[in-house]
Design a protein around this motif. Structure first.
Motif, short mmCIF file in Angstrom:
data_model
loop_
_atom_site.label_atom_id
_atom_site.label_comp_id
_atom_site.label_asym_id
_atom_site.label_seq_id
_atom_site.Cartn_x
_atom_site.Cartn_y
_atom_site.Cartn_z
N THR A 8 46.75 28.01 43.20
CA THR A 8 47.21 27.53 44.50
C THR A 8 48.02 28.60 45.22
OG1 THR A 8 47.26 25.22 43.79
CG2 THR A 8 48.64 25.80 45.67
N MET A 9 48.94 29.23 44.50
CA MET A 9 49.76 30.27 45.11
C MET A 9 48.92 31.47 45.51
SD MET A 9 53.27 30.03 42.84
CE MET A 9 52.47 29.91 41.24
N ALA A 10 47.94 31.83 44.67
CA ALA A 10 47.08 32.97 44.98
C ALA A 10 46.20 32.67 46.19
CB ALA A 10 46.22 33.32 43.77
N ALA A 11 45.70 31.44 46.28
CA ALA A 11 44.86 31.06 47.42
C ALA A 11 45.65 31.12 48.72
CB ALA A 11 44.30 29.65 47.20
N GLN A 12 46.90 30.72 48.67
CA GLN A 12 47.74 30.79 49.87
C GLN A 12 47.93 32.23 50.32
OE1 GLN A 12 51.23 28.73 48.50
NE2 GLN A 12 50.39 26.69 48.94
N SER A 13 48.15 33.12 49.36
CA SER A 13 48.31 34.54 49.67
C SER A 13 47.02 35.12 50.23
CB SER A 13 48.74 35.30 48.41
OG SER A 13 48.84 36.68 48.65
N TYR A 14 45.89 34.73 49.65
CA TYR A 14 44.58 35.21 50.10
C TYR A 14 44.33 34.75 51.54
CZ TYR A 14 39.51 36.19 49.72
OH TYR A 14 38.24 36.66 49.88
N GLU A 15 44.67 33.50 51.84
CA GLU A 15 44.48 32.99 53.19
C GLU A 15 45.30 33.78 54.20
OE1 GLU A 15 42.49 30.74 54.53
OE2 GLU A 15 41.51 30.32 52.61
N TRP B 119 34.48 27.55 40.05
CA TRP B 119 35.50 28.05 40.98
C TRP B 119 34.91 28.13 42.39
CZ3 TRP B 119 37.81 32.90 38.02
CH2 TRP B 119 38.59 32.44 36.95
N ARG B 120 35.77 28.06 43.37
CA ARG B 120 35.34 28.18 44.77
C ARG B 120 35.33 29.67 45.14
NH1 ARG B 120 38.37 23.82 48.46
NH2 ARG B 120 36.76 24.59 49.89
N TRP B 121 34.30 30.34 44.68
CA TRP B 121 34.18 31.78 44.85
C TRP B 121 34.05 32.14 46.34
CZ3 TRP B 121 34.66 35.26 40.91
CH2 TRP B 121 34.61 34.74 39.61
N GLU B 122 34.65 33.26 46.67
CA GLU B 122 34.59 33.74 48.05
C GLU B 122 34.65 35.26 48.03
OE1 GLU B 122 37.04 32.94 52.21
OE2 GLU B 122 37.17 31.50 50.55
N VAL B 123 33.88 35.89 48.91
CA VAL B 123 33.84 37.35 48.97
C VAL B 123 33.99 37.79 50.42
CG1 VAL B 123 32.50 39.43 48.46
CG2 VAL B 123 32.27 37.41 47.00
N ASN B 124 34.99 38.61 50.68
CA ASN B 124 35.24 39.09 52.03
C ASN B 124 35.51 40.59 52.02
OD1 ASN B 124 35.32 36.60 53.91
ND2 ASN B 124 36.55 35.96 52.17
N GLY C 276 41.18 32.32 40.59
CA GLY C 276 40.34 31.29 41.18
C GLY C 276 39.09 31.82 41.86
N GLY C 277 38.89 33.16 41.85
CA GLY C 277 37.64 33.71 42.34
C GLY C 277 37.60 34.15 43.78
N LYS C 278 38.73 34.56 44.34
CA LYS C 278 38.80 35.03 45.72
C LYS C 278 38.74 36.55 45.75
CE LYS C 278 39.49 30.75 47.02
NZ LYS C 278 38.38 29.97 47.60
N ILE C 279 37.58 37.10 46.14
CA ILE C 279 37.34 38.54 46.08
C ILE C 279 37.56 39.17 47.44
CG2 ILE C 279 35.56 40.30 45.68
CD1 ILE C 279 34.25 38.32 43.70
N MET C 280 38.22 40.33 47.44
CA MET C 280 38.41 41.12 48.66
C MET C 280 38.11 42.57 48.35
SD MET C 280 39.26 41.25 51.89
CE MET C 280 40.35 39.89 52.38
#
Length: 283
Positions: free
Chosen positions: A49-56, A99-104, A118-122
């Motif tokens: 949750t904390m990582a997703a907030q930072s990614y957003e 996981w809700r994977w995302e690539v940006n 959680g799978g948030k790639i940058m």
């Protein structure tokens, strides 16, 4: 013995007991045999949750600068590579498939990339264009970063920071007397998610990433050429992507030593390509 010394002793004993009870491993061994126990005092959900907030926040910042996903050709490349790599995570943990994977891709000169919990790639465009990366070399970077997420190295760093800074707060958490446990966790998260990975974690991600690379049908030898390019580009200095990574010579030596464990996987993947998984793009 004074009251303060008794409290310190109790705190230390409680911390040790809690640490021992929280030692586990987040992944299966795979072909490369990663078995290290990890200290995990906080939950995956909290860290994700904390990582997703930072990614957003980073996505929003890049969008505001008109730097998010503007390089369409390289955006398509990294998403295509991710589509092949992500199905291979089941070799280490099947739950990661959900996981809700995302690539940006952010237009930014830095030689950097990451995969948040959680799978948030940058990826930053600089690492692709400055190093003139092949698809196999992009896959080597992405596999390395995905391995960090699979092993929950961010969660591990948060747990370590929590253990080091909690003190009597740990005792309070055990006995239910503390009012500051949430604040301690937030402080630990700020420390743990912003500090770079340790050298042991980096070496672990190198070897696990190599296996992901091979299973997806990308040439594992690209991991070697990648770090040769990185060394040439940085003069063996420590850029943002290299700040805590092992030295290039040692890293290449370790990767080459692990090659026999993964080359058969690569050859099999070349003969029988595994189905890819399409990532739903944000935009």
């Amino acid at each position: 013995m004074t009251l303060s010394s008794i409290s310190r002793a109790f705190s230390t004993a409680a911390l040790v007991a809690l640490s021992l009870s929280a030692c586990t491993t987040t992944t299966q061994q795979g072909a490369t045999g990663i078995t290290r126990s990890q200290l995990l005092l906080v939950s995956s959900a909290e860290v994700e949750t904390m990582a997703a907030q930072s990614y957003e926040k980073e996505l929003q910042s890049a969008a505001n600068k008109r730097a998010l996903n503007t390089d369409k050709a390289n955006l398509e490349r990294i998403r295509r590579i991710a589509d092949r790599l992500i199905p291979q995570v089941s070799a280490f943990r099947s739950d990661a498939l959900a996981w809700r994977w995302e690539v940006n891709l952010e237009t930014r000169d830095e030689l950097n990339a990451y995969c948040a919990p959680g799978g948030k790639i940058m990826f930053f465009t600089g690492i692709i264009t400055k190093l003139k990366l092949t698809d196999d070399e992009i896959a080597a970077i992405m596999g390395h970063e995905i391995a960090h997420a699979l092993r929950e190295h961010g969660r591990e760093r948060v747990s370590q920071a929590y253990a080091q800074n909690a003190g009597l707060g740990i005792v309070g958490a055990i006995t239910g007397m503390s009012q500051g446990t949430s604040a301690l966790l937030q402080q630990a998260a700020q420390i743990g998610l912003t500090l770079p990975n340790g050298r042991g974690q980096e070496s672990e991600a190198d070897i696990m990433g190599l296996e992901l690379l091979a299973r997806a049908g990308y040439n594992p030898q690209a991991a070697v050429t990648l770090w040769q390019k990185m060394a040439a580009a940085t003069g063996n200095s420590s850029g943002s992507f290299l700040s805590t990574h092992p030295g290039n010579a040692q890293r290449i030596k370790d990767l080459q030593a692990a090659m026999p464990k993964v080359m058969a996987l690569y050859q099999q993947a070349k003969r029988n390509p595994a189905p890819s998984r399409a990532i739903v793009p944000r935009s």
